[in-house]
Design an enzyme around this catalytic site. Structure first.
Site, PDB file in Angstrom:
ATOM      1  N   HIS A   1      -5.313  -3.072  -2.950  1.00 18.75           N
ATOM      2  CA  HIS A   1      -4.818  -2.144  -3.977  1.00 18.75           C
ATOM      3  C   HIS A   1      -4.638  -2.819  -5.336  1.00 18.75           C
ATOM      4  O   HIS A   1      -4.134  -2.196  -6.271  1.00 18.75           O
ATOM      5  CB  HIS A   1      -3.491  -1.522  -3.524  1.00 18.75           C
TER       6      HIS A   1
ATOM      7  N   SER B   1       0.786  -1.232   0.000  1.00 17.28           N
ATOM      8  CA  SER B   1       0.000   0.000   0.000  1.00 17.28           C
ATOM      9  C   SER B   1       0.818   1.283   0.000  1.00 17.28           C
ATOM     10  O   SER B   1       0.353   2.305  -0.489  1.00 17.28           O
ATOM     11  CB  SER B   1      -0.944   0.001   1.193  1.00 17.28           C
TER      12      SER B   1
ATOM     13  N   LYS C   1     -11.434   1.557  -1.955  1.00 16.21           N
ATOM     14  CA  LYS C   1     -10.424   2.104  -2.876  1.00 16.21           C
ATOM     15  C   LYS C   1     -11.030   2.171  -4.285  1.00 16.21           C
ATOM     16  O   LYS C   1     -11.820   3.067  -4.532  1.00 16.21           O
ATOM     17  CB  LYS C   1      -9.152   1.288  -2.751  1.00 16.21           C
TER      18      LYS C   1
END
Ligand SMILES: Cc1ncc(COP(=O)(O)O)c(C=O)c1O
Length: 405
Positions: free
Chosen positions: A214, A186, A245
């Site tokens: 991610h 990350s 995200k």
């Protein structure tokens, strides 16, 4: 001040925060007053956002917002209960099914945050006699998860497969061995060596849990993640993801085989003892998921921006480590300088995130620059030009590539 307050205000983190405030370079909790897009308003000032994790740029998408509004109209605002009891909606179940099918897994379970997924899964899967093997740069939620587990914990050096193999060799062959790794790290933006992790897992009869926080929306076919990118999705036993995200919402999931998911349903405490994901958050994640799958051009643009930015940072002589993703770390290696550069960039209209100790070692501090599919090349060029000037002024022009940790 009572004793507790005295003790806490003397802690190094609080002192450092106060020092940064005194110097006018405190970089946290900058309140956004506008919609969240590539440009945001903070303290009345418009700045370009290069600190977001909304890689597909969907937080402000009309269809995602509309889905959230419609869900509020139909189901109300909160859930007032856990999934276990009164907190399950048809849209929770439908989204779990959709995610499981998308990843080619038998079943999936949704939690209210990605943090809770890791906390609630890693803490309960393995027992006292088993092992958890984890990358030293795994996300804090994975670390909190294994702190709560009674299993033996074996840390391996970051993305270092020799180190992982040495740790696997220490395990008793007939006990469960769970390897837990971020797929895209990350802060550093580098990708786990998943093909090799799969090979080692087979050799030592271990199970893999991959955190795609991610990777989802960024890598793989239609955004399936890093495991899919490497063609090892079916070899990875458990896939974790978040809605916070690329999916422009809040919440998270774990996907895997039926027996594992069924066990989690009755044992995973953050799943059982916390209220379920709100209707708005669930519907928003679902709408963002559909856009991720049906609009591959977003992902394609994100990667054009990423390749361009990586090239320009390298040409500038910035130390960007081993990233190959839209997360680009600019290593500064000094807490105060990292704060000062973040502030200077903000004053110049560019929002980036400082990452300092204790989140990373004091010698590894960095500025985290991240891209969204909605950025334009003009915005990117503007930010890169400002960064080049600010780094030069701060004396942080460096030779490329950090040493492998
Ligand atoms: C790798 C990783 N896993 C898990 C999480 C937790 O996800 P969430 O923010 O959805 O709780 C994050 C969030 O920063 C993350 O970066």
């Amino acid at each position: 001040m009572n004793l507790l307050e005295k003790k806490l205000s003397a802690s190094p983190v609080c002192k450092e925060a106060q020092q940064a405030r005194d110097k006018g370079i405190y970089p946290y909790f900058r309140a956004i007053e506008s919609d969240q897009d590539t440009e945001v308003t903070i303290n009345g000032k418009r700045v370009l956002m290069f600190g977001s994790n909304a890689y597909l740029g969907l937080t402000n998408h009309p269809k995602v917002k509309e889905a959230a509004l419609e869900a509020v109209k139909k189901y109300g605002t909160g859930m007032a209960g856990s999934r276990f009891l009164n907190g399950t909606l048809d849209i929770h179940v439908a989204l779990e099914k959709k995610i499981a099918a998308f990843l080619g897994k038998e079943d999936a379970l949704m939690y209210s945050t990605g943090f809770q997924v890791n906390l609630g899964v890693v803490s309960v899967l393995t027992g006292r006699e088993d092992y958890i093997l984890w990358d030293e740069l795994d996300h804090a939620s994975i670390i909190e998860g294994h702190r709560l587990s009674y299993s033996q914990k074996l840390k391996y050096r970051h993305n270092n497969m020799d180190s992982l193999e040495k740790q696997l060799q220490k395990c008793e062959p007939d006990k469960v061995k769970l390897i837990v790794t971020d797929t895209v790290f990350s802060m550093e933006g580098d990708i786990a060596n998943l093909p090799e992790i799969v090979r080692l897992a087979r050799k030592y009869n271990a199970v893999i849990m991959a955190d795609e926080a991610h990777g989802l929306g960024v890598l793989g076919r239609q955004g399936r993640g890093a495991c899919d990118h490497y063609g090892v999705l079916s070899d990875v036993d458990l896939v974790m993801g978040t809605f916070s995200k690329s999916l422009a919402s809040i919440g998270g999931f774990i996907a895997g085989t039926k027996p594992v998911i069924e066990f989690l349903r009755y044992t995973s405490r953050p799943y059982i003892f916390s209220a379920s994901n709100t209707p708005a958050a669930t519907a928003a994640a679902n709408a963002a998921f559909d856009i991720m799958v049906s609009e591959p051009e977003r992902n394609a643009h994100l990667w054009k921006l990423t390749h361009y930015a990586l090239e320009r940072f390298r040409a500038m002589g910035c130390e960007i480590g081993r990233t190959s993703t839209p997360i680009i770390p600019l290593f500064i290696r000094n807490n105060e300088k990292t704060f000062a550069i973040t502030k200077e960039l903000f004053d110049n209209g560019v929002f980036v995130n400082p990452v300092v100790s204790p989140a990373v070692a004091p010698t590894d501090t960095l500025i985290r620059f991240s891209l969204m599919a909605t950025h334009t090349f003009e915005q990117l060029d503007f930010a890169l030009d400002k960064i080049e000037k600010v780094l030069q002024k701060a004396g942080v022009r460096q030779i490329a590539h950090s040493p492998k940790k």
